[in-house]
Design an enzyme around this catalytic site. Structure first.
Site, PDB file in Angstrom:
ATOM      1  N   ARG A  22      42.997  35.034  45.986  1.00 28.64           N
ATOM      2  CA  ARG A  22      42.517  33.960  45.117  1.00 28.64           C
ATOM      3  C   ARG A  22      43.556  32.847  44.952  1.00 28.64           C
ATOM      4  NH1 ARG A  22      37.691  35.018  41.944  1.00 28.64           N
ATOM      5  NH2 ARG A  22      36.579  36.521  43.200  1.00 28.64           N
ATOM      6  N   ARG A  26      40.555  28.302  40.500  1.00 30.42           N
ATOM      7  CA  ARG A  26      40.512  27.562  39.246  1.00 30.42           C
ATOM      8  C   ARG A  26      41.851  27.292  38.566  1.00 30.42           C
ATOM      9  NH1 ARG A  26      35.620  30.909  36.671  1.00 30.42           N
ATOM     10  NH2 ARG A  26      36.815  32.520  37.727  1.00 30.42           N
ATOM     11  N   ASP A  72      32.765  33.126  49.518  1.00 26.27           N
ATOM     12  CA  ASP A  72      32.629  34.195  48.526  1.00 26.27           C
ATOM     13  C   ASP A  72      31.909  35.378  49.135  1.00 26.27           C
ATOM     14  OD1 ASP A  72      33.147  34.560  45.467  1.00 26.27           O
ATOM     15  OD2 ASP A  72      31.263  35.568  45.910  1.00 26.27           O
ATOM     16  N   TYR A 148      26.971  44.298  43.293  1.00 30.13           N
ATOM     17  CA  TYR A 148      26.370  43.080  42.723  1.00 30.13           C
ATOM     18  C   TYR A 148      24.872  43.025  43.005  1.00 30.13           C
ATOM     19  CZ  TYR A 148      31.141  41.430  41.998  1.00 30.13           C
ATOM     20  OH  TYR A 148      32.435  41.317  41.578  1.00 30.13           O
TER      21      TYR A 148
HETATM   22  O1  1CP Z   1      41.792  31.993  47.541  1.00 34.04           O
HETATM   23  C1  1CP Z   1      40.759  32.700  47.535  1.00 34.04           C
HETATM   24  O2  1CP Z   1      40.822  33.926  47.615  1.00 34.04           O
HETATM   25  C2  1CP Z   1      39.449  31.980  47.432  1.00 34.04           C
HETATM   26  C3  1CP Z   1      38.301  32.525  48.206  1.00 34.04           C
HETATM   27  C4  1CP Z   1      37.531  33.632  47.492  1.00 34.04           C
HETATM   28  C5  1CP Z   1      37.520  34.986  47.830  1.00 34.04           C
HETATM   29  C6  1CP Z   1      38.359  35.689  48.877  1.00 34.04           C
HETATM   30  C7  1CP Z   1      36.626  33.465  46.405  1.00 34.04           C
HETATM   31  C8  1CP Z   1      36.356  32.197  45.722  1.00 34.04           C
HETATM   32  N1  1CP Z   1      36.014  34.671  46.161  1.00 34.04           N
HETATM   33  C9  1CP Z   1      36.540  35.619  46.994  1.00 34.04           C
HETATM   34  C10 1CP Z   1      36.149  37.018  47.106  1.00 34.04           C
HETATM   35  C11 1CP Z   1      35.419  37.674  45.979  1.00 34.04           C
HETATM   36  N2  1CP Z   1      34.367  37.179  45.244  1.00 34.04           N
HETATM   37  C12 1CP Z   1      35.645  39.002  45.586  1.00 34.04           C
HETATM   38  C13 1CP Z   1      36.642  39.933  46.254  1.00 34.04           C
HETATM   39  C14 1CP Z   1      38.047  39.649  45.836  1.00 34.04           C
HETATM   40  C15 1CP Z   1      38.374  40.028  44.408  1.00 34.04           C
HETATM   41  O3  1CP Z   1      38.214  41.197  44.063  1.00 34.04           O
HETATM   42  O4  1CP Z   1      38.824  39.117  43.684  1.00 34.04           O
HETATM   43  C16 1CP Z   1      34.749  39.299  44.546  1.00 34.04           C
HETATM   44  C17 1CP Z   1      34.629  40.612  43.790  1.00 34.04           C
HETATM   45  C18 1CP Z   1      33.939  38.141  44.336  1.00 34.04           C
HETATM   46  C19 1CP Z   1      32.781  38.002  43.395  1.00 34.04           C
HETATM   47  C20 1CP Z   1      32.916  36.835  42.485  1.00 34.04           C
HETATM   48  N3  1CP Z   1      32.982  35.546  42.915  1.00 34.04           N
HETATM   49  C21 1CP Z   1      32.997  36.816  41.087  1.00 34.04           C
HETATM   50  C22 1CP Z   1      32.855  38.008  40.193  1.00 34.04           C
HETATM   51  C23 1CP Z   1      34.112  38.739  39.913  1.00 34.04           C
HETATM   52  C24 1CP Z   1      33.789  39.914  38.981  1.00 34.04           C
HETATM   53  O5  1CP Z   1      34.616  40.141  38.088  1.00 34.04           O
HETATM   54  O6  1CP Z   1      32.766  40.589  39.141  1.00 34.04           O
HETATM   55  C25 1CP Z   1      33.136  35.486  40.671  1.00 34.04           C
HETATM   56  C26 1CP Z   1      33.278  34.958  39.276  1.00 34.04           C
HETATM   57  C27 1CP Z   1      33.139  34.698  41.853  1.00 34.04           C
HETATM   58  C28 1CP Z   1      33.206  33.209  41.936  1.00 34.04           C
HETATM   59  C29 1CP Z   1      34.350  32.666  42.659  1.00 34.04           C
HETATM   60  N4  1CP Z   1      34.658  32.959  43.965  1.00 34.04           N
HETATM   61  C30 1CP Z   1      35.750  32.234  44.365  1.00 34.04           C
HETATM   62  C31 1CP Z   1      36.151  31.434  43.232  1.00 34.04           C
HETATM   63  C32 1CP Z   1      37.282  30.469  43.219  1.00 34.04           C
HETATM   64  C33 1CP Z   1      35.263  31.706  42.179  1.00 34.04           C
HETATM   65  C34 1CP Z   1      35.233  31.059  40.802  1.00 34.04           C
HETATM   66  C35 1CP Z   1      33.997  30.232  40.618  1.00 34.04           C
HETATM   67  C36 1CP Z   1      34.178  28.768  40.413  1.00 34.04           C
HETATM   68  O7  1CP Z   1      35.165  28.122  40.817  1.00 34.04           O
HETATM   69  O8  1CP Z   1      33.262  28.189  39.815  1.00 34.04           O
END
Ligand code: 1CP
Length: 339
Positions: A22, A26, A72, A148
């Protein structure tokens, strides 16, 4: 060879390469600025210009050794036809799949077309990256994506998933099979487009009952690794079986991944990985948030503990939203020996 790829090939480097889960997102003001212009998160991920730009932002600012594709894990359910929405401040919302009709509705007929913009992002990032930086493509592992799809949201106790796994194993397996095929095709397409390494995120592996771990985590991941290798025999693959505790060494041996991302609950130096398999990790993201001397000391302790072994410095999980940007810069400087 690029430093990150050297480690993924099993070599120990005097200074570990570093990137952060990540690292785009944000906590960065330049990310928030671009994100504010996008109508919704899925469209943002499927906009190659925006996605390539936010992939490059942290690399430009901090000089990490790896760039993780901005996308994502929930693009796969979206591409299979399951409606996915991201509500502001609430995380993802999906129409939950709980029965055979729900699984039957999932179709990969249009998946490649839906996901084509991601491949365009990969090409743009490759063209814009410094020569020493490795582009990492990724997908969610079938189990984590299924959580999910079945629950309809994140941050749950996985009750519907566990009920389905135990009481309707054939239905659960049918869902996992669809995810294995779609995920393998998606990762192969990323490699075709220019991704140099791939990561499979099993963020919620720790929620799987031990008896079912191989069925839900190890075997689906092994099938994806085999399918990707059939097309791209030498592309390195990193697995993240987060929270898998005592299963980690078995996961590493059975899936055939080149590296295992270790969470911050685990003593990274004590994990008995197969020879040649790299470790990645595992600073607590909260310590990146709080920073200070404690962060520097812990980073140096992890680096010293992993000296002489193939090792990539990273966090144990993703950068937290309210992490001060200066702390990220400081951590990269410490790992790179500039501080
Ligand atoms: O630098 C990076 O890693 C950005 C790329 C990236 C990656 C690798 C994003 C952007 N998401 C992910 C993978 C991801 N998405 C995972 C696996 C990694 C981890 O465990 O962190 C998971 C579980 C998700 C699901 C997800 N996407 C959630 C839910 C998390 C939960 O607690 O259940 C959420 C809120 C997101 C949205 C998201 N994805 C990525 C960003 C920057 C965001 C935030 C949303 C936004 O900016 O509005």
């Amino acid at each position: 060879m690029k430093p990150l790829l050297q480690v993924l090939a099993g070599h120990a480097l005097p200074r570990p390469p570093v990137w952060l889960m990540r690292q785009a997102g944000r906590y960065l003001p330049e990310y928030r600025e671009l994100r504010a212009k996008a109508p919704n998160f899925i469209e943002f991920c499927l906009n190659p210009e925006a996605a390539a730009e936010v992939t490059l932002q942290p690399v430009r600012r901090f000089g990490m050794d790896g760039a993780i594709l901005f996308a994502d894990i929930l693009l796969i359910p979206h591409a299979l036809g399951q409606p996915v929405a991201f509500e502001a401040g609430e995380g993802p919302r999906l129409e939950p799949i709980r029965d055979a009709a729900g699984v039957a509705k999932l179709s990969d007929a249009r998946a490649a077309e839906t996901l084509a913009p991601v491949m365009e992002t990969v090409k743009r990032v490759r063209a814009g990256l410094p020569a020493e930086t490795t582009l990492i493509g990724f997908a969610g592992a079938p189990w984590t994506v299924a959580t999910y799809m079945i629950e309809g949201r994140g941050k749950t106790d996985y009750e519907n998933c566990r009920r389905m796994m135990w009481s309707e194993p054939k239905l659960f397996a049918a869902l996992i099979d669809k995810l294995v095929d779609a995920t393998a095709a998606y990762l192969i397409a990323q490699a075709d487009a220019g991704a140099e390494a791939l990561k499979i995120f099993d963020s919620w592996a720790g929620a799987v009952p031990a008896t079912l771990f191989d069925m839900a985590v190890t075997e689906p991941t092994a099938r994806i690794v085999r399918a990707v290798r059939a097309r791209h025999p030498s592309i390195p693959i990193i697995g993240l079986p987060r929270g898998a505790g005592s299963h980690v060494a078995h996961y590493a041996a059975e899936t055939g991944v080149n590296a295992v991302a270790i969470d911050h609950m685990t003593d990274i130096a004590a994990v008995p990985l197969p020879k040649g398999v790299a470790a990645q990790g595992n600073l607590d993201p909260m310590l990146l948030m709080t920073g200070g001397a404690a962060m520097d000391e812990e980073a140096r302790r992890i680096i010293a503990a992993m000296a002489g072994r193939p090792f990539i410095f990273n966090l144990g999980h993703g950068v937290l939203q309210h992490t001060p940007v200066e702390h990220v810069g400081r951590l990269i400087d410490v790992v790179k020996g500039r501080a």
